[in-house]
Design a protein around this motif. Structure first.
Motif, PDB file in Angstrom:
ATOM      1  N   ALA A 262      29.270  46.638  31.693  1.00 44.03           N
ATOM      2  CA  ALA A 262      30.724  46.734  31.810  1.00 44.03           C
ATOM      3  C   ALA A 262      31.192  47.853  30.881  1.00 44.03           C
ATOM      4  N   ALA A 263      32.480  48.111  30.876  1.00 39.28           N
ATOM      5  CA  ALA A 263      33.009  49.200  30.054  1.00 39.28           C
ATOM      6  C   ALA A 263      32.769  48.953  28.566  1.00 39.28           C
ATOM      7  N   ASP A 264      32.914  47.694  28.123  1.00 36.90           N
ATOM      8  CA  ASP A 264      32.837  47.397  26.690  1.00 36.90           C
ATOM      9  C   ASP A 264      31.740  46.399  26.328  1.00 36.90           C
ATOM     10  N   TRP A 265      30.850  46.097  27.256  1.00 39.93           N
ATOM     11  CA  TRP A 265      29.716  45.232  26.929  1.00 39.93           C
ATOM     12  C   TRP A 265      28.568  45.479  27.916  1.00 39.93           C
ATOM     13  N   GLU A 266      27.385  45.075  27.517  1.00 39.69           N
ATOM     14  CA  GLU A 266      26.209  45.194  28.376  1.00 39.69           C
ATOM     15  C   GLU A 266      25.202  44.116  27.993  1.00 39.69           C
ATOM     16  N   ILE A 267      24.639  43.465  29.007  1.00 41.92           N
ATOM     17  CA  ILE A 267      23.571  42.491  28.794  1.00 41.92           C
ATOM     18  C   ILE A 267      22.287  43.088  29.354  1.00 41.92           C
ATOM     19  N   GLY A 268      21.310  43.296  28.510  1.00 39.69           N
ATOM     20  CA  GLY A 268      20.056  43.906  28.931  1.00 39.69           C
ATOM     21  C   GLY A 268      19.001  42.899  29.326  1.00 39.69           C
ATOM     22  N   ASP A 269      18.040  43.355  30.096  1.00 40.14           N
ATOM     23  CA  ASP A 269      16.855  42.583  30.465  1.00 40.14           C
ATOM     24  C   ASP A 269      17.202  41.244  31.113  1.00 40.14           C
ATOM     25  N   VAL A 270      18.076  41.277  32.105  1.00 39.81           N
ATOM     26  CA  VAL A 270      18.371  40.078  32.900  1.00 39.81           C
ATOM     27  C   VAL A 270      17.285  39.935  33.956  1.00 39.81           C
ATOM     28  N   GLN A 271      16.765  38.727  34.110  1.00 41.69           N
ATOM     29  CA  GLN A 271      15.704  38.473  35.089  1.00 41.69           C
ATOM     30  C   GLN A 271      16.167  37.399  36.064  1.00 41.69           C
ATOM     31  N   LEU A 272      16.154  37.763  37.360  1.00 37.45           N
ATOM     32  CA  LEU A 272      16.569  36.842  38.419  1.00 37.45           C
ATOM     33  C   LEU A 272      15.396  36.590  39.344  1.00 37.45           C
ATOM     34  N   HIS A 273      14.986  35.323  39.439  1.00 39.19           N
ATOM     35  CA  HIS A 273      13.825  34.957  40.257  1.00 39.19           C
ATOM     36  C   HIS A 273      14.292  34.396  41.600  1.00 39.19           C
ATOM     37  N   MET A 274      15.169  35.127  42.252  1.00 33.67           N
ATOM     38  CA  MET A 274      15.716  34.725  43.547  1.00 33.67           C
ATOM     39  C   MET A 274      15.818  35.971  44.406  1.00 33.67           C
ATOM     40  N   GLY A 275      15.255  35.925  45.603  1.00 25.51           N
ATOM     41  CA  GLY A 275      15.198  37.105  46.448  1.00 25.51           C
ATOM     42  C   GLY A 275      16.556  37.543  46.961  1.00 25.51           C
ATOM     43  N   GLY A 276      16.633  38.810  47.379  1.00 27.01           N
ATOM     44  CA  GLY A 276      17.846  39.340  47.984  1.00 27.01           C
ATOM     45  C   GLY A 276      18.672  40.155  47.014  1.00 27.01           C
ATOM     46  N   LEU A 277      18.854  41.443  47.331  1.00 24.52           N
ATOM     47  CA  LEU A 277      19.662  42.283  46.455  1.00 24.52           C
ATOM     48  C   LEU A 277      21.088  41.752  46.330  1.00 24.52           C
ATOM     49  N   HIS A 278      21.581  41.095  47.381  1.00 20.10           N
ATOM     50  CA  HIS A 278      22.933  40.529  47.316  1.00 20.10           C
ATOM     51  C   HIS A 278      23.027  39.452  46.240  1.00 20.10           C
TER      52      HIS A 278
END
Length: 455
Positions: A262-278
């Motif tokens: 976001a403009a004033d924050w960032e969360i790094g290294d998020v891992q999602l174990h669910m298929g689909g770019l959406h």
């Protein structure tokens, strides 16, 4: 809330519906006597019965309780349903499911998720993050959370996470503190008449956000300028103009790794174990809500990593290296487009056989061109007969209407039995089964067929 406390005995007509069963569980947990009717016994109704809720499966006023304080029905129930008619003619308090949700949320902090597609996954993601982080919430979900194997849970914290259903304009009875809008594509035109009226309802929903609240909306929606602009936050998978988006997306072992910026924050290294770019986009919406609530980055990251998905939302029924079977609830052209794109992003080296069961004659008729265009993205398509749900047949509207508009070479209209025989004969390596009707009942037979075929 006072009228809720006055309900000692509540009866649900259509108790096996995903939204109705969540409400039944809510009242059962409060100690209210709960009973109901549904047309057929399902795994969901068996769970309710096992918890102590009495259910019958015959449309018969003689079996319906006479001492019920409130009768709740879903719009899927026909107006001429014998039990519904009995209760209305005899002066009972008869309300829709949306009325009960309105009563429940009158005195709570509400996170309401609306959209013509994506809302079930986003609702479940938000509720999961709040539960996993220890923040706490009461959750009313439109699907079964794979983490907790339920569509409802309660918490002493007076926060409600609820799916805001646009069908029958039900979501306009809710008053959100935080609202999410995932999509405003044409749907339910049997109710709304025109795509513009669908958009008008979502615009109205956005303006129901309480003063001081927030609106989290997918970037790039049509008529975005008409949406509530008070603390409006846009999100996207990759739209550069969005307030919150994903960056540095990578696929490793079937999971997505990315940063949320976001403009004033960032969360790094998020891992999602669910298929689909959406679903990356869906989890960005959920993370944006969690940030609004002050949940820490570490807690958000941990919750997303632990998220197991939603039953029938890009759910792996089989993935053994030789065969992959994916089950998904997609029943709108945009949902199909997102599903097919998501499958291709993970299984780019495999030919995809998509089995699709159209849902509703009206939706098939209104969106036939759009369905054809989305289905053409697959390598091979098997169309099953239309699932009618609450509707009567419409002359000239069959699955062949969509098939004849498709440009794809490998396309078929099969009965369910023919589809199973085809899978048995061809043994496709990648099968995706999609639809909101009863196609899920055929997941197990297809799975067993693929498992027997070996390589």
């Amino acid at each position: 809330m006072s009228r809720l406390n006055e309900i000692k005995n509540i009866y649900f007509i259509g108790i096996g519906g995903i939204g109705m069963s969540a409400l039944a569980r809510y009242f059962h947990a409060k100690g209210t006597r709960v009973s109901g009717y549904d047309r057929t016994r399902t795994p969901l109704t068996r769970e309710l019965e096992n918890s102590g809720i009495a259910i019958h499966y015959e449309e018969n006023p003689e079996l319906a309780p006479r001492d019920a304080d409130v009768i709740v029905y879903t719009p899927a129930i026909p107006a001429q349903h014998a039990e519904l008619v009995y209760y209305k003619e005899n002066g009972y308090t008869v309300v829709k499911r949306s009325d009960i949700l309105q009563w429940i949320t009158e005195g709570s902090f509400n996170i309401c998720v609306g959209g013509t597609h994506g809302k079930t996954t986003v609702t479940t993601m938000i509720a999961h993050i709040l539960r996993h982080s220890g923040y706490g919430c009461n959750a009313f979900l439109g699907g079964i959370s794979a983490n907790y194997n339920t569509n409802f849970w309660s918490h002493e914290r007076n926060v409600v996470v609820v799916e805001a259903d646009e069908y029958d304009r039900s979501f306009l009875k809710l008053v959100p503190d935080i609202a999410v809008i995932t999509a405003m594509d044409p749907d339910h035109l049997d109710i709304y008449g025109t795509p513009e009226e669908v958009e008008n309802a979502f615009i109205q929903f956005s303006h129901k956000v309480k003063p001081g609240g927030a609106l989290v909306v997918k970037s790039g929606l049509g008529r975005e300028a008409d949406l509530n602009n008070n603390n409006r936050i846009t999100y996207s998978y990759d739209h550069a103009g969005a307030d919150v988006r994903a960056v540095d997306v990578m696929v490793r072992n079937g999971s997505y790794h990315f940063n949320v910026k976001a403009a004033d924050w960032e969360i790094g290294d998020v891992q999602l174990h669910m298929g689909g770019l959406h679903n990356i986009e869906n989890v960005i919406a959920a993370i944006t809500v969690a940030r609004q609530l002050g949940i820490t980055d570490d807690a958000i990251r941990s919750a997303v990593d632990a998220f197991k998905g939603v039953r029938r939302r890009f759910e792996y029924a089989l993935n053994n290296g030789q065969h992959t079977l994916i089950d998904d609830y997609a029943h709108h052209p945009e949902e199909l487009r997102a599903l097919i794109s998501g499958v291709k992003s993970i299984f780019s080296d495999r030919k995809m056989t998509l089995v699709f069961q159209p849902h509703l004659f009206s939706r098939t008729k209104d969106l036939a061109d759009e369905f054809a265009a989305s289905l053409d993205m697959a390598d091979e398509v098997i169309l099953l007969p239309i699932y009618p749900a609450r509707e009567l047949p419409v002359e000239g509207v069959t699955s062949s209407l969509v098939l004849n508009k498709m440009k794809l070479e490998h396309k078929h209209v099969f009965t369910k039995e023919q589809m199973l025989q085809y899978v048995t004969d061809k043994k496709p390596a990648l099968v995706v089964m999609a639809g909101a009707g009863d196609i899920d009942a055929w997941i197990q037979p297809v799975k067993e067929t693929l498992e027997r075929s070996g390589g």
